[in-house]
Design a protein around this motif. Structure first.
Motif, PDB file in Angstrom:
ATOM      1  N   LYS A 186       0.834  -1.202   0.000  1.00 40.92           N
ATOM      2  CA  LYS A 186       0.000   0.000   0.000  1.00 40.92           C
ATOM      3  C   LYS A 186       0.875   1.260   0.000  1.00 40.92           C
ATOM      4  O   LYS A 186       0.556   2.249  -0.672  1.00 40.92           O
ATOM      5  N   ALA A 187       1.967   1.228   0.758  1.00 45.05           N
ATOM      6  CA  ALA A 187       2.894   2.360   0.766  1.00 45.05           C
ATOM      7  C   ALA A 187       3.503   2.561  -0.626  1.00 45.05           C
ATOM      8  O   ALA A 187       3.641   3.698  -1.101  1.00 45.05           O
ATOM      9  N   LEU A 188       3.832   1.469  -1.293  1.00 48.26           N
ATOM     10  CA  LEU A 188       4.409   1.551  -2.634  1.00 48.26           C
ATOM     11  C   LEU A 188       3.412   2.147  -3.628  1.00 48.26           C
ATOM     12  O   LEU A 188       3.775   2.996  -4.446  1.00 48.26           O
ATOM     13  N   VAL A 189       2.166   1.732  -3.554  1.00 48.29           N
ATOM     14  CA  VAL A 189       1.142   2.282  -4.449  1.00 48.29           C
ATOM     15  C   VAL A 189       1.022   3.792  -4.242  1.00 48.29           C
ATOM     16  O   VAL A 189       0.969   4.565  -5.208  1.00 48.29           O
ATOM     17  N   GLY A 190       0.991   4.218  -2.988  1.00 49.39           N
ATOM     18  CA  GLY A 190       0.899   5.648  -2.704  1.00 49.39           C
ATOM     19  C   GLY A 190       2.098   6.409  -3.222  1.00 49.39           C
ATOM     20  O   GLY A 190       1.967   7.486  -3.823  1.00 49.39           O
TER      21      GLY A 190
ATOM     22  N   PRO B 158       5.308  12.015 -13.917  1.00 50.93           N
ATOM     23  CA  PRO B 158       5.082  11.093 -15.035  1.00 50.93           C
ATOM     24  C   PRO B 158       6.346  10.678 -15.794  1.00 50.93           C
ATOM     25  O   PRO B 158       6.428   9.567 -16.290  1.00 50.93           O
ATOM     26  N   HIS B 159       7.333  11.535 -15.858  1.00 53.39           N
ATOM     27  CA  HIS B 159       8.538  11.214 -16.623  1.00 53.39           C
ATOM     28  C   HIS B 159       9.545  10.353 -15.846  1.00 53.39           C
ATOM     29  O   HIS B 159      10.504   9.865 -16.412  1.00 53.39           O
ATOM     30  N   ARG B 160       9.314  10.146 -14.545  1.00 50.21           N
ATOM     31  CA  ARG B 160      10.255   9.357 -13.733  1.00 50.21           C
ATOM     32  C   ARG B 160      10.008   7.878 -13.906  1.00 50.21           C
ATOM     33  O   ARG B 160       8.877   7.411 -13.913  1.00 50.21           O
ATOM     34  N   ASN B 161      11.067   7.133 -14.024  1.00 47.86           N
ATOM     35  CA  ASN B 161      10.991   5.678 -14.135  1.00 47.86           C
ATOM     36  C   ASN B 161      11.193   5.087 -12.745  1.00 47.86           C
ATOM     37  O   ASN B 161      12.292   5.188 -12.188  1.00 47.86           O
ATOM     38  N   PRO B 162      10.169   4.459 -12.146  1.00 49.77           N
ATOM     39  CA  PRO B 162      10.327   3.912 -10.790  1.00 49.77           C
ATOM     40  C   PRO B 162      11.394   2.826 -10.701  1.00 49.77           C
ATOM     41  O   PRO B 162      11.933   2.562  -9.633  1.00 49.77           O
ATOM     42  N   ALA B 163      11.733   2.202 -11.825  1.00 48.60           N
ATOM     43  CA  ALA B 163      12.761   1.155 -11.805  1.00 48.60           C
ATOM     44  C   ALA B 163      14.149   1.730 -11.540  1.00 48.60           C
ATOM     45  O   ALA B 163      15.058   1.001 -11.155  1.00 48.60           O
TER      46      ALA B 163
ATOM     47  N   ALA C 206      11.543  -0.075  -2.497  1.00 50.33           N
ATOM     48  CA  ALA C 206      11.049  -1.272  -1.805  1.00 50.33           C
ATOM     49  C   ALA C 206      11.493  -1.276  -0.344  1.00 50.33           C
ATOM     50  O   ALA C 206      10.687  -1.536   0.557  1.00 50.33           O
ATOM     51  N   SER C 207      12.765  -0.981  -0.114  1.00 51.14           N
ATOM     52  CA  SER C 207      13.280  -0.952   1.263  1.00 51.14           C
ATOM     53  C   SER C 207      12.552   0.093   2.100  1.00 51.14           C
ATOM     54  O   SER C 207      12.184  -0.160   3.252  1.00 51.14           O
ATOM     55  N   SER C 208      12.333   1.257   1.511  1.00 52.26           N
ATOM     56  CA  SER C 208      11.642   2.327   2.237  1.00 52.26           C
ATOM     57  C   SER C 208      10.206   1.941   2.566  1.00 52.26           C
ATOM     58  O   SER C 208       9.704   2.256   3.647  1.00 52.26           O
TER      59      SER C 208
END
Length: 72
Positions: free
Chosen positions: A32-36, A43-48, A55-57
């Motif tokens: 849920k934290a990751l979805v938020g 939009p231009h940022r790549n989460p990868a 993930a750690s955070s």
């Protein structure tokens, strides 16, 4: 810091007797934290680009929430 208990997120008697618990509450809160977090990215940022850090955070947030709730 005390250890976080790994409790099932959606306990069901049928599954608990088999030993399978499915997703843990810690996993559920982290997801849920990751979805938020991802919904707030530009939009231009790549989460990868920083997936391991994200993930750690998210698990750190989950651990804090479990401690605040008294699960530890």
């Amino acid at each position: 810091m005390s250890e976080i208990k790994d409790v099932p997120a959606f306990p069901h008697p049928e599954y608990l007797h088999s030993g399978w618990t499915g997703m843990t509450l810690r996993d559920y809160i982290a997801s849920k934290a990751l979805v938020g977090w991802m919904s707030s990215l530009e939009p231009h940022r790549n989460p990868a680009d920083n997936a391991d850090e994200m993930a750690s955070s998210c698990y750190e947030i989950a651990d804090a929430m479990l401690r605040a709730r008294g699960e530890s």
